[in-house]
Design an enzyme around this catalytic site. Structure first.
Site, PDB file in Angstrom:
ATOM      1  CG  ASN A  90      10.217  60.873   6.298  1.00  0.00           C
ATOM      2  OD1 ASN A  90       9.120  60.675   5.803  1.00  0.00           O
ATOM      3  ND2 ASN A  90      10.960  59.887   6.797  1.00  0.00           N
ATOM      4  CB  SER A 145      -0.542  62.201   6.959  1.00  0.00           C
ATOM      5  OG  SER A 145      -1.437  61.092   6.924  1.00  0.00           O
ATOM      6  CE1 TYR A 158       0.839  60.603  11.490  1.00  0.00           C
ATOM      7  CE2 TYR A 158      -1.116  60.082  10.205  1.00  0.00           C
ATOM      8  CZ  TYR A 158       0.257  60.257  10.286  1.00  0.00           C
ATOM      9  OH  TYR A 158       1.031  60.092   9.172  1.00  0.00           O
ATOM     10  CB  ALA A 159      -6.120  63.534  11.572  1.00  0.00           C
ATOM     11  CE  LYS A 162       2.548  63.401   9.668  1.00  0.00           C
ATOM     12  NZ  LYS A 162       3.953  63.769   9.322  1.00  0.00           N
ATOM     13  CB  ILE A 191       3.690  54.625   1.463  1.00  0.00           C
ATOM     14  CG1 ILE A 191       3.227  55.987   0.942  1.00  0.00           C
ATOM     15  CG2 ILE A 191       5.041  54.231   0.883  1.00  0.00           C
ATOM     16  CD1 ILE A 191       3.043  56.060  -0.565  1.00  0.00           C
TER      17      ILE A 191
END
Length: 267
Positions: A90, A145, A158-159, A162, A191
Site C-alpha cells: 500500500n 490507482s 504517478y499514472a 501505477k 477515497i
C-alpha cells in the site's frame, strides 16, 4: 468474522489513510497485522487503538524507498511469527500533481517510480521465499490507482508508475500461482480519509461525484473489504486480477456526467 484467523499480514503504509482501514479490517477478521511506515508515533497510535479492542498488531519502521528497511521488515516479521501469509503493498508516493510530460523532471519521475514501482517490486520479491514455504502459499495485494486506467491532464509519472504496478501484479500471479501464491491489485477511486478530507477542494469533490455512479465518495473501509476478500481463502481461485473500487467512475463513457446534467441520454 474469522476469515483471516491465524494469518500473519504486513500492510505497508498503514500509519494513516487507506492502510489503516485495511489493517483494522484484517485484525477484525482474526489476522495478526504488522503496521509499518515512517511515522512511529502515528503507527504506534494505530497499534494501541487496535490492541485496546483485543486485536493483535505491532509497529515496524519501514521506508518504501529504502530497501534495507524492507529487508528488515520482512525478516523480523518472519522471525517473530514464523511465517508471512499476506502482504499488502500500500505504501506509495502520491504524485497527483506531478504535471504534464514536459513539466515532469527526472527527479520527480525517479522519486515516484522509486516508491510506487521499485518499492512494491522489492517488497514482493522479499516476501516470496517465505510464502513458498507455507503449506497454503500466500496472498499479495497491490494497491494501484484509477490513474492507470486512462489518460489525464496531469499525474503523468504517478499514472505510469501505477500502470507498472498493474503489470507487476499479472507477472507475479503468472509466475507463482503454482506455488499457491496469488497476486491481485485493487485500484481505489476517490477515497476521502480523515487525513485528506480538509485538503480536497470542494470543486474537485463535485467533479468526482458527478462521475461516480453511486451517491458517495469512497472510504478506506471500501478498499479494506476488497483486500479482506483477496487475502482470504474465499478468493483461492482468483489471481492476476485488477479490480477498480471506485464507485463505478471508470465504468462509463466520459460524456455521461454532461448528459446527466442535461437530463438527456444522448444528443
Amino acid at each position: 468474522m474469522g476469515r483471516l484467523e491465524g494469518k500473519v499480514a504486513i500492510v505497508t503504509g498503514s500509519t494513516s489513510g487507506i492502510g489503516v482501514g485495511i489493517a483494522r479490517l484484517f485484525v477484525a477478521e482474526g489476522a495478526k497485522v504488522i503496521i509499518c511506515g515512517r511515522r512511529e508515533a502515528k503507527g504506534q497510535a494505530v497499534v494501541d487503538d487496535i490492541t485496546k479492542d483485543g486485536g493483535e498488531a505491532s509497529y515496524h519502521f519501514m521506508d518504501i524507498t529504502q530497501i534495507e528497511s524492507i529487508d528488515k521488515l520482512i525478516e523480523d516479521t518472519a522471525e517473530k511469527y514464523g511465517k508471512i501469509d499476506i502482504l499488502v503493498n500500500n505504501a506509495a508516493n502520491v504524485g497527483l500533481k506531478d504535471g504534464r510530460v514536459d513539466e515532469v523532471t527526472l527527479e520527480m519521475w525517479d522519486g515516484i517510480f522509486d516508491s510506487d514501482v521499485r518499492g512494491t517490486f522489492y517488497a514482493t520479491k522479499c516476501v516470496l521465499p517465505y510464502m513458498m514455504k507455507n503449506e497454503n502459499g500466500g496472498s499479495i495485494i497491490n494497491i494501484g490507482s484509477m490513474a492507470s486506467c486512462n489518460g489525464d491532464l496531469g499525474s503523468t509519472a504517478y499514472a505510469c508508475a501505477k500502470a507498472g504496478v498493474d503489470m507487476l501484479t499479472k507477472y507475479t500471479a503468472l509466475q507463482y500461482g503454482k506455488n499457491k501464491i496469488r497476486c491481485n491489485c485493487v485500484r481505489p477511486g476517490l477515497i476521502v480519509t480523515p487525513e485528506n478530507e480538509a485538503k480536497v477542494p470542494q470543486m474537485l469533490k463535485d467533479i468526482f461525484l458527478s462521475n461516480i455512479m453511486v451517491d458517495r465518495y469512497g472510504c478506506p473501509e471500501d478498499i479494506g473489504h476488497m483486500c479482506v476478500y483477496f487475502a482470504s481463502e474465499e478468493s483461492s481461485y482468483v489471481t492476476g486480477q485488477i479490480i477498480n473500487v471506485d464507485g463505478g467512475m471508470n465504468s462509463h463513457a466520459p460524456t455521461v456526467a454532461q448528459f446527466k446534467a442535461l437530463n438527456s441520454r444522448t444528443w
